[in-house]
Design an enzyme around this catalytic site. Structure first.
Site, PDB file in Angstrom:
ATOM      1  N   SER A 260       4.564   0.096   1.096  1.00  0.00           N
ATOM      2  CA  SER A 260       3.228   0.400   1.277  1.00  0.00           C
ATOM      3  C   SER A 260       2.692   0.415   2.676  1.00  0.00           C
ATOM      4  O   SER A 260       3.080   0.895   3.585  1.00  0.00           O
ATOM      5  CB  SER A 260       2.323  -0.264   0.135  1.00  0.00           C
ATOM      6  N   ASP A 578       4.324   9.332  -5.734  1.00  0.00           N
ATOM      7  CA  ASP A 578       4.589   7.965  -6.755  1.00  0.00           C
ATOM      8  C   ASP A 578       3.259   7.426  -7.243  1.00  0.00           C
ATOM      9  O   ASP A 578       3.259   6.407  -7.590  1.00  0.00           O
ATOM     10  CB  ASP A 578       5.054   7.045  -5.715  1.00  0.00           C
ATOM     11  N   HIS A 631       4.482   3.557  -7.640  1.00  0.00           N
ATOM     12  CA  HIS A 631       4.102   2.931  -6.232  1.00  0.00           C
ATOM     13  C   HIS A 631       4.492   1.410  -6.321  1.00  0.00           C
ATOM     14  O   HIS A 631       5.456   1.017  -5.275  1.00  0.00           O
ATOM     15  CB  HIS A 631       2.620   3.099  -5.687  1.00  0.00           C
TER      16      HIS A 631
END
Length: 676
Positions: A260, A578, A631
């Site tokens: 991320s 995602d 995610h």
């Protein structure tokens, strides 16, 4: 003399008795002779009548008691059952489960080789208190972020105060020190039972990894990237730890695994470590070539995420907007002094790191009024359709209806769908601020909206449509203090000349469109991310009319289309991704801008795309699933873990089979006219 009787004050019951027939003399005398017995009789009768009454409070108490008793009973059964029972039930339903990647690769003979460095993303790393105000007594070295979040419920406003940074400096407020937790425990679990890195760490342990060759590069994810070095020397610590791990592992280069926002953080690190001191780490132009084998980016928001715009603009995204619509006014009130959206905005707008994820590249990357790279995309369950000759509503023969993804924010569904020639806009940039607003209590919560006034709010709504270029101007208008801090640390453009000396400043280092990759031709870069989940891309907004709200804008959840293939759900236009990062942001750099020798990748570092098609868990016993593309849940995806482990054990991108693509990322990338 006759006895004088004290007269009792008249009551409503006495008046009632006067209208009734008088009791017999015997009864009266009997009641006079036995006053105590009569009193007891009435008390017993009264208590009896109270026992049969049943109020709503009693019902609620019984309901809560039953729920709690059931919960504790189920929890007892869960803890009492054998550890193998969930697996037994799951296998009985779905058949034998595959071996975890660590077990599988150990059977193949793979062993630990290259040291592995984990770089967590935003909000997933734990933060603990080292110094605080009086309201935080007893919390020294206790987690304020991560863990059980108990202090959020016990003392919410105190918690918000300690989790916020200084509005002017972006560093610690006076008298408060919150620091990142260190070690693998910093981000193995976000909360009890909710894994982040734990599954990957456990599988790596199966082939011989331990703490001496694994390192969690924890940092304070609230700070701007350069400020993590200014305050905590975090970048220097990462540099030293990587050098130590390479030296103690026979000179084998490290495999870096960012997730991320950690992807952007490590991109910043690669420029910092080679830049000369004092701005950089002084490692020299070949540091990355000497110390890094591969960078395996998971769910990387290389080009930012539209979700960040919604968060900074109105402190909400899809889920919050839906909750706000279900309970109008609830999140706009300061109920029981619990933090609401205003307190959330006050806190998050002090986190400079959030500005690193504002979309980069402007209209060139994200599209303008009438075009976007994903034009023609429709969602059909797990499969993505990009056929532009088919209508988005799925009906053959109808006129094709395209979603204007380039309109990141539109005020009204009609504006979002109207041709650009029919939209009449009034420029908001010259609007007069400072006029009074209805709710003056907002000054207690720092949002900057109370400085803007009614005139500014009206001007923003009348501009009607904002693309990726004008979104930056919008945020500068509604939050000038926040963006002034952010402008010192981040940039969102595209470089015309990467050799221009200005790009040696750290504000450009986390923008892949304004910086070069290191000179490390043997290094490999991977983009690993999930696909097949609707992901936020653009928003329909309205002016918030609630008199209790300090945030004058909100997502219009009434803008909704019921068709399964429609990409508009509850005021949000979706695209493939995602659930957090759109495919375009996660894949474009490795699909085009870095592929081969380009001005962004002058040494020709090999790039690979590995997409993981989302498959939800078949039943509750599977937990978050082993084939998820979401995610965070993707961190437990067996295929992704296996790919990382094979590279850590000495493999390369070609050993994994090169690219693995399920989306239209290559076709969408070709539509972007970017000089390479």
């Amino acid at each position: 003399m006759p006895l004088l009787r004290r007269r009792k004050p008249s009551t409503a019951s006495d008046d009632k008795d006067k209208n009734e027939e008088p009791e017999s003399k015997d009864v009266v005398e009997d009641s006079q002779q036995k006053p105590h017995e009569s009193s007891k009789t009435h008390k017993r009768a009264g208590s009896g009548s109270q026992k049969v009454r049943w109020s709503c409070v009693d019902s609620c108490c019984w309901f809560i008691g039953c729920v709690c008793a059931t919960w504790w009973f189920l929890l007892f059964l869960y803890n009492a059952m054998p550890a193998s029972f969930p697996q037994y039930v799951t296998e009985a339903i779905t058949g034998p489960l595959p071996d975890p990647p660590g077990v599988k690769l150990r059977k193949e003979g793979l062993m630990a080789k290259h040291p592995v460095v984990f770089v967590p993303g935003i909000v997933t790393g734990g933060l603990e208190l080292w110094e605080g105000k009086h309201c935080a007594d007893g919390l020294f070295r206790k987690r304020l972020w991560g863990g059980t979040f108990g202090e959020v419920y016990k003392r919410p406003l105190c918690w918000v105060e300690h989790m916020s940074l200084d509005n002017e400096t972006g560093l610690d407020p006076s008298g408060i020190r919150v620091r990142p937790v260190s070690g693998l425990v910093a981000a193995d679990y976000f909360a009890p039972g909710y894994f982040v890195w734990a599954v990957l760490i456990a599988n790596l342990a199966h082939i011989g990894y331990e703490e001496k060759n694994m390192y969690m590069a924890a940092y304070d994810w609230r700070l701007s990237f350069q400020n993590t070095e200014v305050r905590d020397q975090t970048l220097s610590r990462i540099k030293s730890n990587i050098e130590l791990m390479v030296a103690t592992n026979g000179g084998r280069k490290a495999v870096i695994v960012p997730h991320s926002m950690g992807v952007l953080y490590f991109l910043h690190f690669m420029k910092w470590v080679e830049a000369p001191a004092p701005m950089g780490g002084g490692g020299g132009p070949d540091w990355c070539a000497k110390h890094i084998k591969a960078v395996m980016n998971i769910g990387g928001p290389f080009l930012g995420v539209p979700k960040a715009v919604a968060g900074l603009f109105s402190a909400e995204a899809k889920d919050v907007a839906v909750a706000r619509a279900l309970a109008p006014g609830f999140l706009d009130n300061d109920i029981f002094r619990l933090q609401t959206l205003e307190h959330v905005m006050r806190m998050t707008r002090t986190w400079d790191s959030t500005m690193s994820m504002v979309p980069k590249g402007g209209d060139t990357i994200w599209g303008a009024f009438d075009w976007a790279p994903e034009k023609g995309y429709t969602f059909r369950g797990k499969k993505q359709k990009g056929n532009e000759t088919r209508a988005a509503n799925g009906k053959d023969g109808d006129k094709t209806k395209y979603v204007n993804y380039g309109r990141v924010i539109s005020f009204g569904k009609e504006v979002a769908e109207a041709p650009s020639s029919e939209i009449q806009k009034l420029d908001f940039r010259g609007a007069v601020k400072g006029q009074s607003i209805a709710n003056n209590t907002c000054r207690d919560v720092w949002t900057e909206y109370h400085d803007m006034g009614i005139g500014g709010i009206k001007a923003i709504a009348e501009y009607k449509v904002y693309t990726a270029d004008s979104v930056i101007d919008l945020l500068n208008f509604v939050a000038p203090k926040m963006m002034a801090r952010g402008a010192a640390h981040f940039s969102y453009g595209i470089a015309d000349d990467l050799d221009d000396p200005k790009y040696s400043h750290y504000k450009y280092w986390s923008n892949p469109l304004e910086t070069k990759l290191p000179d490390a031709p043997e290094m490999e870069i991977f983009s690993l991310y999930g696909v097949g989940i609707l992901t936020e891309r653009a928003y329909v907004y309205k002016v918030n009319q609630s008199p209790d709200s300090c945030i004058p804008f909100q997502i219009d959840t009434s803008a909704h289309e019921e068709e399964e293939e429609s990409c508009l759900k509850a005021g949000v236009y979706h695209v493939d991704g995602d659930e957090t990062v759109p495919v375009l942001s996660a894949g474009f750099m490795c699909a085009k801008a870095w592929r081969g020798k380009t001005r962004f990748n002058p040494s020709g570092i090999k790039t690979h795309i590995r997409e993981y098609d989302h498959s939800p868990p078949a039943n509750l016993l599977e937990g978050r699933g082993t084939q998820s593309g979401a995610h965070v849940d993707i961190m437990g995806n067996f295929a992704l873990i296996e790919d990382i482990m094979r590279v850590a054990a000495g493999g390369s991108g070609s050993d994994l089979g090169g690219d693995q693509v399920h989306s239209d990322i290559f076709r969408w990338s070709e539509r972007i006219d970017l000089e390479l």
